[in-house]
Design an enzyme around this catalytic site. Structure first.
Site, PDB file in Angstrom:
ATOM      1  N   ASP A 239       0.857  -1.191   0.000  1.00 16.66           N
ATOM      2  CA  ASP A 239       0.000   0.000   0.000  1.00 16.66           C
ATOM      3  C   ASP A 239       0.894   1.243   0.000  1.00 16.66           C
ATOM      4  OD1 ASP A 239      -2.190   1.835   0.398  1.00 16.66           O
ATOM      5  OD2 ASP A 239      -3.338   0.183   1.236  1.00 16.66           O
ATOM      6  N   HIS A 262       2.084   2.089  -3.183  1.00 11.55           N
ATOM      7  CA  HIS A 262       1.116   3.022  -3.762  1.00 11.55           C
ATOM      8  C   HIS A 262       1.577   4.474  -3.710  1.00 11.55           C
ATOM      9  CE1 HIS A 262      -2.423  -0.060  -3.221  1.00 11.55           C
ATOM     10  NE2 HIS A 262      -1.388  -0.542  -3.871  1.00 11.55           N
TER      11      HIS A 262
END
Ligand SMILES: *[C@@H]1O[C@H](CO)[C@@H](O)[C@H](O)[C@H]1NC(C)=O
Ligand SMILES: *[C@@H]1O[C@H](CO)[C@@H](O)[C@H](O)[C@H]1NC(C)=O
Ligand SMILES: *[C@@H]1O[C@H](CO)[C@@H](O)[C@H](O)[C@H]1NC(C)=O
Ligand SMILES: *[C@@H]1O[C@H](CO)[C@@H](O)[C@H](O)[C@H]1NC(C)=O
Ligand SMILES: *[C@@H]1O[C@H](CO)[C@@H](O)[C@H](O)[C@H]1NC(C)=O
Ligand SMILES: *[C@@H]1O[C@H](CO)[C@@H](O)[C@H](O)[C@H]1NC(C)=O
Ligand SMILES: *[C@@H]1O[C@H](CO)[C@@H](O)[C@H](O)[C@H]1NC(C)=O
Length: 419
Positions: A239, A262
């Site tokens: 993430d 991310h």
């Protein structure tokens, strides 16, 4: 046995470790000697094992240190050892103004969620209301997240009893003047490091590593945090490498390697219409490799408040899907909801961006229809399509500001004095 030891042993030395220590240094050198300001977890019953829980021993050592009269004491996790710890909260306030936690060994989380039955599933280790704490060493903090990942709702949405909330490996809750240095984080079941309610925090030289497909395993998450510096850190997870939440200010992030992951994200902010105050965020010298995003700001459409005074500079991209992105429509993809609110994004500078984009829209400024982005500044940007693509473009919606030296993709900002 040398003479001074013999003498000591004939005396009652309980409570006079210090005398022993001083003599000990003089005779034998530092290494063989117990130090009165070092609290070694093994002296409190911690055992090196992947099955025996040592959390009570750690807590006992912590309680000794927290109540100790010694200045600047150190809780020591010795090298070459692995300690299994059930969920544990190390609470303050403590008597010493400064406390060190030196980790050279490995801390291992229980492999199965059942160990959290009587505990907050949102955290594994936490320091709560402790100030003047320094956590450092070359040890490992291993969340053994697999037993959570394979039941996550994110990857098994249809599964009965799937898990949304899994433990953060380490949380710092309400803290001042804290640092976290050198530690290797591995495979947290969810976020690796969270600061919540902290002022003056320095994170340096960490490595954080989890598989690129592990669910919600953010590297570092900041929330209600002010005056934070994050430097020289390598993060590769499933993430955000770093995510910056509501109520954050004066955040400096320098020299980070991010990927897989991310990106370095501000947000998502304003979920459920909450009021956001994010300002003075400076992100510099970041290398993104194969991430889904680079410099990202994402807000929920219904959010309120502001994001302002942001600088992203000297960013390098290697096949990044969205190198530069503002998404103010987060959470309302289907477009049926048109909120009147919106988080006002303003005074954001992007400069010196180089590298390759893995999607056609290399610059994507998708701002709120109700509260436009203002005073954006794009400066010295060259983004090429990566080997899979032919060209890159930019997209602007409700985005106002100036572009200078944006070579590729062509700039699209609206040059209005709006705002
Ligand atoms: C901590 O305790 C362990 C086990 O007794 C020992 O091997 C290690 O040397 C100790 N570390 C220090 C710095 O005292
Ligand atoms: C941190 O500092 C603030 C402001 O001085 C104080 O109110 C708070 O109690 C401190 N927190 C801790 C955990 O010491
Ligand atoms: C998830 O992994 C753990 C640990 O390997 C295992 O005990 C458990 O049965 C697995 N659960 C599912 C639903 O696959
Ligand atoms: C982290 O988890 C992955 C997936 O379970 C595993 O392949 C990897 O070996 C783990 N890393 C470490 C250092 O244990
Ligand atoms: C940047 O961080 C890396 C560790 O991720 C370190 O090896 C390197 O020396 C740092 N560079 C500078 C200029 O400090
Ligand atoms: C901008 O946001 C809208 C609303 O979510 C979405 O439909 C659209 O695809 C987005 N545009 C781009 C280029 O990402
Ligand atoms: C669109 O999103 C809203 C809010 O998330 C939801 O209530 C609604 O059911 C969605 N509509 C469709 C057609 O998916």
């Amino acid at each position: 046995m040398p003479f001074p030891f013999k003498v000591l042993m004939h005396q009652d030395i309980s409570g006079s470790m210090l005398i022993l220590w001083i003599l000990c240094i003089n005779i034998a050198g530092l290494y063989a000697c117990p130090r009165p300001d070092h609290f070694n977890v093994t002296d409190y019953g911690a055992v090196s094992s992947i099955t025996v829980d040592s959390s009570q021993a750690f807590l006992n050592a912590w309680n000794s240190i927290c109540n100790s009269e010694v200045d600047n004491p150190t809780l020591l996790v010795p090298e070459w050892r692995t300690f299994l710890l059930n969920p544990t909260v190390f609470s303050g306030p403590c008597k010493p103004k400064r406390i060190n936690v030196e980790i050279h060994g490995e801390l291992l989380a229980p492999p199965l969620p059942s160990a959290w039955a009587k505990h907050d599933p949102g955290q594994w280790l936490a320091f709560k209301e402790v100030s003047g704490l320094r956590v450092y060493g070359n040890g490992r903090i291993n969340g053994q997240g697999f037993g959570w990942w394979n039941q996550s709702c994110k990857y098994h949405p249809g599964m009965a009893g799937c898990i949304k909330l899994a433990p953060t490996a380490i949380k710092f809750l309400k803290c001042n003047e804290t640092s976290l240095t050198g530690i290797h984080f591995i495979n947290s079941s969810q976020t690796h490091v969270t600061l919540l309610g902290c002022d003056e925090f320095h994170i340096d030289s960490l490595s954080i590593e989890a598989p690129g497909n592990s669910p919600n395993t953010d590297g570092i998450h900041l929330q209600h945090a002010h005056n934070v510096i994050i430097t020289n850190t390598m993060i590769g997870t499933g993430d955000d490498c770093i995510s910056i939440g509501d109520y954050t200010s004066n955040i400096d992030i320098v020299n980070i390697t991010c990927g897989p992951g991310h990106g370095v994200s501000i947000g998502s902010l304003g979920k459920g219409g909450s009021y956001v105050q994010v300002q003075n965020i400076h992100v510099k010298d970041v290398y993104f490799k194969g991430t889904t995003n680079g410099a990202r700001i994402k807000t929920w459409q219904e959010g309120r408040g502001f994001v302002r005074g942001v600088i992203y500079e000297n960013l390098f991209f290697n096949s990044v899907r969205n190198p530069l992105v503002i998404d103010q429509n987060y959470g309302t993809r289907n477009g049926t909801v048109k909120a009147k609110n919106g988080v006002h994004v303003s005074d954001v500078a992007y400069r010196n961006f180089y590298g390759t984009s893995a999607s056609n829209v290399a610059i994507n400024l998708n701002c709120s229809e109700s509260v436009a982005c203002t005073s954006l500044r794009l400066d010295s940007i060259v983004l090429w399509p990566d080997y899979r693509l032919k060209e890159v473009t930019s997209y602007c919606s409700n985005a106002y500001g100036v572009s200078m030296g944006v070579i590729q993709p062509p700039p699209c900002l609206n040059h209005t004095s709006f705002g």
